[in-house]
Design a protein around this motif. Sequence first.
Motif, mmCIF file in Angstrom:
data_model
loop_
_atom_site.group_PDB
_atom_site.id
_atom_site.type_symbol
_atom_site.label_atom_id
_atom_site.label_comp_id
_atom_site.label_asym_id
_atom_site.label_seq_id
_atom_site.Cartn_x
_atom_site.Cartn_y
_atom_site.Cartn_z
ATOM 1 N N GLY A 1 0.811 -1.215 0.000
ATOM 2 C CA GLY A 1 0.000 0.000 0.000
ATOM 3 C C GLY A 1 0.835 1.253 0.000
ATOM 4 N N ALA A 2 2.073 1.158 -0.486
ATOM 5 C CA ALA A 2 2.984 2.304 -0.545
ATOM 6 C C ALA A 2 3.097 2.777 -1.992
ATOM 7 C CB ALA A 2 4.353 1.916 0.000
ATOM 8 N N GLN A 3 3.606 3.989 -2.154
ATOM 9 C CA GLN A 3 3.752 4.559 -3.489
ATOM 10 C C GLN A 3 5.202 4.880 -3.794
ATOM 11 O OE1 GLN A 3 1.225 7.990 -3.089
ATOM 12 N NE2 GLN A 3 -0.480 6.950 -4.094
ATOM 13 N N LEU A 4 5.560 4.756 -5.074
ATOM 14 C CA LEU A 4 6.848 5.178 -5.560
ATOM 15 C C LEU A 4 6.727 6.670 -5.870
ATOM 16 C CD1 LEU A 4 9.080 3.296 -8.027
ATOM 17 C CD2 LEU A 4 8.670 5.720 -8.336
ATOM 18 N N LEU A 5 7.476 7.502 -5.151
ATOM 19 C CA LEU A 5 7.384 8.954 -5.307
ATOM 20 C C LEU A 5 8.427 9.517 -6.263
ATOM 21 C CD1 LEU A 5 6.742 9.949 -1.583
ATOM 22 C CD2 LEU A 5 5.052 9.535 -3.407
ATOM 23 N N SER A 6 9.594 8.875 -6.327
ATOM 24 C CA SER A 6 10.643 9.327 -7.237
ATOM 25 C C SER A 6 11.558 8.155 -7.562
ATOM 26 C CB SER A 6 11.453 10.473 -6.625
ATOM 27 O OG SER A 6 12.146 10.043 -5.474
ATOM 28 N N TYR A 7 12.207 8.250 -8.711
ATOM 29 C CA TYR A 7 13.132 7.200 -9.133
ATOM 30 C C TYR A 7 14.297 7.849 -9.869
ATOM 31 C CZ TYR A 7 15.096 3.176 -11.501
ATOM 32 O OH TYR A 7 15.955 2.206 -11.956
ATOM 33 N N HIS A 8 15.514 7.543 -9.428
ATOM 34 C CA HIS A 8 16.721 8.060 -10.065
ATOM 35 C C HIS A 8 17.684 6.890 -10.256
ATOM 36 C CE1 HIS A 8 15.012 11.691 -8.316
ATOM 37 N NE2 HIS A 8 15.688 12.354 -9.240
ATOM 38 N N TRP B 1 23.113 1.936 -9.878
ATOM 39 C CA TRP B 1 22.434 2.210 -8.621
ATOM 40 C C TRP B 1 21.096 2.869 -8.917
ATOM 41 C CZ3 TRP B 1 24.030 0.846 -3.802
ATOM 42 C CH2 TRP B 1 25.353 0.414 -3.657
ATOM 43 N N SER B 2 20.119 2.575 -8.091
ATOM 44 C CA SER B 2 18.814 3.231 -8.169
ATOM 45 C C SER B 2 18.475 3.780 -6.795
ATOM 46 C CB SER B 2 17.730 2.246 -8.604
ATOM 47 O OG SER B 2 17.981 1.795 -9.917
ATOM 48 N N VAL B 3 17.955 4.998 -6.775
ATOM 49 C CA VAL B 3 17.488 5.631 -5.542
ATOM 50 C C VAL B 3 15.996 5.871 -5.735
ATOM 51 C CG1 VAL B 3 17.663 7.635 -4.018
ATOM 52 C CG2 VAL B 3 19.721 6.736 -5.136
ATOM 53 N N VAL B 4 15.197 5.249 -4.867
ATOM 54 C CA VAL B 4 13.748 5.291 -5.003
ATOM 55 C C VAL B 4 13.151 5.983 -3.781
ATOM 56 C CG1 VAL B 4 11.682 3.902 -5.364
ATOM 57 C CG2 VAL B 4 13.877 3.091 -6.239
ATOM 58 N N GLY B 5 12.425 7.080 -4.014
ATOM 59 C CA GLY B 5 11.699 7.759 -2.945
ATOM 60 C C GLY B 5 10.359 7.054 -2.736
ATOM 61 N N LEU B 6 10.053 6.705 -1.497
ATOM 62 C CA LEU B 6 8.838 5.951 -1.178
ATOM 63 C C LEU B 6 7.920 6.758 -0.270
ATOM 64 C CD1 LEU B 6 10.546 2.548 -0.276
ATOM 65 C CD2 LEU B 6 9.579 3.218 -2.478
ATOM 66 N N SER B 7 6.628 6.447 -0.315
ATOM 67 C CA SER B 7 5.680 7.089 0.595
ATOM 68 C C SER B 7 5.807 6.514 2.002
ATOM 69 C CB SER B 7 4.248 6.935 0.090
ATOM 70 O OG SER B 7 3.894 5.564 0.023
ATOM 71 N N GLY B 8 6.365 5.329 2.127
ATOM 72 C CA GLY B 8 6.598 4.693 3.418
ATOM 73 C C GLY B 8 7.579 3.552 3.236
#
Length: 121
Positions: free
Chosen positions: A77-84, A94-101
């Motif tokens: 039930g979380a969201q992917l907010l950003s992906y780099h 490397w991947s950096v993923v911003g998450l809602s939780g």
Amino acid sequence: DVAPEPDSSTGLVQVSLQGTPHQVTGTVQGSTPVLREINGATFKQPAPLCGPLLIYRAKASDGSALAMLTGLLSKAGAQLLSYHSSSTVAGEQWSVVGLSGPLANLGELKPRVTEVFQLHL
């Protein structure tokens, strides 16, 4: 420890995550710290370092880690907010993923990546 770079707007930091040392370069944009490089892999667009983050390294030719991650986020039930994603070094990126939780369990993702960790900044 932080070592200022010659242009004095970036800093070089040596960190150890899960017992493995990493060399990262970052700076601050506005009031947000951003990641510019990790272990020689550069980010074309600097990755913001705020909130819950998932950072992983995987083979550049294998997109299954991101597909698996989106499935895990949906289950949680979380969201992917950003992906780099970074440049490719030795066939990996490397991947950096911003998450809602944060995710409670990374077990399903671990077989598809070389390395993975979560941070909350």
